[in-house]
Design a protein around this motif. Structure first.
Motif, PDB file in Angstrom:
ATOM      1  N   SER A   1     -89.606  36.525  21.996  1.00  0.00           N
ATOM      2  CA  SER A   1     -89.421  37.931  22.339  1.00  0.00           C
ATOM      3  C   SER A   1     -90.555  38.770  21.755  1.00  0.00           C
ATOM      4  N   PHE A   2     -90.934  38.480  20.525  1.00  0.00           N
ATOM      5  CA  PHE A   2     -92.037  39.201  19.890  1.00  0.00           C
ATOM      6  C   PHE A   2     -93.357  38.958  20.638  1.00  0.00           C
ATOM      7  N   ILE A   3     -93.637  37.715  20.950  1.00  0.00           N
ATOM      8  CA  ILE A   3     -94.879  37.380  21.667  1.00  0.00           C
ATOM      9  C   ILE A   3     -94.898  38.022  23.051  1.00  0.00           C
TER      10      ILE A   3
ATOM     11  N   SER B   1     -93.266  40.700  24.093  1.00  0.00           N
ATOM     12  CA  SER B   1     -93.410  42.162  24.023  1.00  0.00           C
ATOM     13  C   SER B   1     -94.858  42.546  23.756  1.00  0.00           C
ATOM     14  N   TYR B   2     -95.556  41.748  22.973  1.00  0.00           N
ATOM     15  CA  TYR B   2     -96.969  42.030  22.726  1.00  0.00           C
ATOM     16  C   TYR B   2     -97.807  41.821  23.987  1.00  0.00           C
ATOM     17  N   SER B   3     -97.399  40.872  24.813  1.00  0.00           N
ATOM     18  CA  SER B   3     -98.167  40.580  26.029  1.00  0.00           C
ATOM     19  C   SER B   3     -98.040  41.680  27.071  1.00  0.00           C
ATOM     20  N   CYS B   4     -97.118  42.588  26.892  1.00  0.00           N
ATOM     21  CA  CYS B   4     -96.947  43.676  27.857  1.00  0.00           C
ATOM     22  C   CYS B   4     -98.170  44.581  27.941  1.00  0.00           C
ATOM     23  N   ARG B   5     -98.980  44.569  26.919  1.00  0.00           N
ATOM     24  CA  ARG B   5    -100.187  45.396  26.976  1.00  0.00           C
ATOM     25  C   ARG B   5    -101.108  44.948  28.105  1.00  0.00           C
ATOM     26  N   TRP B   6    -100.989  43.702  28.543  1.00  0.00           N
ATOM     27  CA  TRP B   6    -101.777  43.190  29.668  1.00  0.00           C
ATOM     28  C   TRP B   6    -100.947  43.116  30.949  1.00  0.00           C
ATOM     29  N   LEU B   7     -99.669  42.831  30.837  1.00  0.00           N
ATOM     30  CA  LEU B   7     -98.821  42.667  32.020  1.00  0.00           C
ATOM     31  C   LEU B   7     -98.577  43.970  32.761  1.00  0.00           C
TER      32      LEU B   7
ATOM     33  N   SER C   1     -88.580  40.704  33.953  1.00  0.00           N
ATOM     34  CA  SER C   1     -87.859  40.449  32.702  1.00  0.00           C
ATOM     35  C   SER C   1     -86.382  40.196  32.967  1.00  0.00           C
ATOM     36  N   LEU C   2     -85.812  40.920  33.912  1.00  0.00           N
ATOM     37  CA  LEU C   2     -84.407  40.687  34.276  1.00  0.00           C
ATOM     38  C   LEU C   2     -84.225  39.295  34.870  1.00  0.00           C
ATOM     39  N   PHE C   3     -85.197  38.851  35.646  1.00  0.00           N
ATOM     40  CA  PHE C   3     -85.152  37.486  36.184  1.00  0.00           C
ATOM     41  C   PHE C   3     -85.178  36.460  35.056  1.00  0.00           C
ATOM     42  N   PHE C   4     -86.077  36.651  34.088  1.00  0.00           N
ATOM     43  CA  PHE C   4     -86.164  35.716  32.958  1.00  0.00           C
ATOM     44  C   PHE C   4     -84.885  35.718  32.125  1.00  0.00           C
ATOM     45  N   MET C   5     -84.311  36.906  31.904  1.00  0.00           N
ATOM     46  CA  MET C   5     -83.063  36.954  31.145  1.00  0.00           C
ATOM     47  C   MET C   5     -81.945  36.231  31.884  1.00  0.00           C
ATOM     48  N   GLY C   6     -81.859  36.436  33.193  1.00  0.00           N
ATOM     49  CA  GLY C   6     -80.840  35.740  33.978  1.00  0.00           C
ATOM     50  C   GLY C   6     -81.045  34.235  33.969  1.00  0.00           C
ATOM     51  N   LEU C   7     -82.294  33.817  34.082  1.00  0.00           N
ATOM     52  CA  LEU C   7     -82.616  32.395  34.036  1.00  0.00           C
ATOM     53  C   LEU C   7     -82.281  31.806  32.671  1.00  0.00           C
ATOM     54  N   GLY C   8     -82.561  32.566  31.617  1.00  0.00           N
ATOM     55  CA  GLY C   8     -82.235  32.103  30.269  1.00  0.00           C
ATOM     56  C   GLY C   8     -80.741  31.961  30.054  1.00  0.00           C
TER      57      GLY C   8
ATOM     58  N   ILE D   1     -90.110  41.401  27.051  1.00  0.00           N
ATOM     59  CA  ILE D   1     -90.797  42.137  28.110  1.00  0.00           C
ATOM     60  C   ILE D   1     -89.948  43.322  28.565  1.00  0.00           C
ATOM     61  N   GLY D   2     -88.654  43.096  28.689  1.00  0.00           N
ATOM     62  CA  GLY D   2     -87.768  44.155  29.165  1.00  0.00           C
ATOM     63  C   GLY D   2     -87.705  45.352  28.245  1.00  0.00           C
ATOM     64  N   SER D   3     -87.710  45.111  26.954  1.00  0.00           N
ATOM     65  CA  SER D   3     -87.619  46.235  26.018  1.00  0.00           C
ATOM     66  C   SER D   3     -88.845  47.137  26.104  1.00  0.00           C
ATOM     67  N   VAL D   4     -90.010  46.548  26.254  1.00  0.00           N
ATOM     68  CA  VAL D   4     -91.223  47.365  26.371  1.00  0.00           C
ATOM     69  C   VAL D   4     -91.279  48.054  27.731  1.00  0.00           C
ATOM     70  N   ALA D   5     -90.938  47.329  28.781  1.00  0.00           N
ATOM     71  CA  ALA D   5     -90.995  47.913  30.124  1.00  0.00           C
ATOM     72  C   ALA D   5     -90.046  49.097  30.262  1.00  0.00           C
ATOM     73  N   GLN D   6     -88.874  49.039  29.646  1.00  0.00           N
ATOM     74  CA  GLN D   6     -87.944  50.167  29.700  1.00  0.00           C
ATOM     75  C   GLN D   6     -88.542  51.407  29.043  1.00  0.00           C
ATOM     76  N   HIS D   7     -89.180  51.220  27.904  1.00  0.00           N
ATOM     77  CA  HIS D   7     -89.792  52.356  27.214  1.00  0.00           C
ATOM     78  C   HIS D   7     -90.926  52.963  28.049  1.00  0.00           C
ATOM     79  N   VAL D   8     -91.721  52.108  28.644  1.00  0.00           N
ATOM     80  CA  VAL D   8     -92.838  52.603  29.461  1.00  0.00           C
ATOM     81  C   VAL D   8     -92.308  53.333  30.690  1.00  0.00           C
ATOM     82  N   LEU D   9     -91.255  52.804  31.305  1.00  0.00           N
ATOM     83  CA  LEU D   9     -90.685  53.472  32.473  1.00  0.00           C
ATOM     84  C   LEU D   9     -90.157  54.863  32.137  1.00  0.00           C
ATOM     85  N   ILE D  10     -89.563  55.010  30.980  1.00  0.00           N
ATOM     86  CA  ILE D  10     -89.082  56.337  30.577  1.00  0.00           C
ATOM     87  C   ILE D  10     -90.251  57.301  30.460  1.00  0.00           C
TER      88      ILE D  10
END
Length: 112
Positions: free
Chosen positions: A30-32, A34-40, A53-60, A86-95
């Motif tokens: 999760s830490f790695i 979230s850091y990769s979101c700077r490129w994603l 991220s929702l797909f990955f969480m569902g798959l997990g 990924i989801g935690s960072v993407a939510q913040h960016v979307l806001i």
């Protein structure tokens, strides 16, 4: 770990050490992720990254439920961690991208 940790260990026939790896793998990936979101996010956009991220969480979660052995459960934990990071960072960016700054405080507190 929560109150269900002993039940999870008992159900999966794990020791404390091997059970703690489930949480460690999830947290590390999760830490790695979230850091990769700077490129994603610049490559794909925050909404597409959030959907991924929702797909990955569902798959997990699916992998955790269907995991037949310890290694498959660890892999599923890692996939879940990637989705959470990924989801935690993407939510913040979307806001920040989609709402007026005057509403940020309320929206961010809703995430936490």
């Amino acid at each position: 770990r929560g109150p269900f940790f002993p039940l999870v260990l008992q159900e999966l026939h794990l020791t404390d050490t091997s059970g703690s790896w489930l949480f460690s793998v999830t947290s590390l990936l999760s830490f790695i992720a979230s850091y990769s979101c700077r490129w994603l996010i610049p490559l794909a956009g925050s909404m597409r990254v959030l959907r991924g991220s929702l797909f990955f969480m569902g798959l997990g979660f699916l992998g955790l439920g269907l995991g037949g052995n310890y290694i498959s459960v660890l892999v599923a934990s890692g996939v879940l961690g990637i989705g959470q990071g990924i989801g935690s960072v993407a939510q913040h960016v979307l806001i920040q991208e989609s709402s007026p700054e005057s509403h940020w405080r309320r929206l961010f507190s809703g995430l936490h």
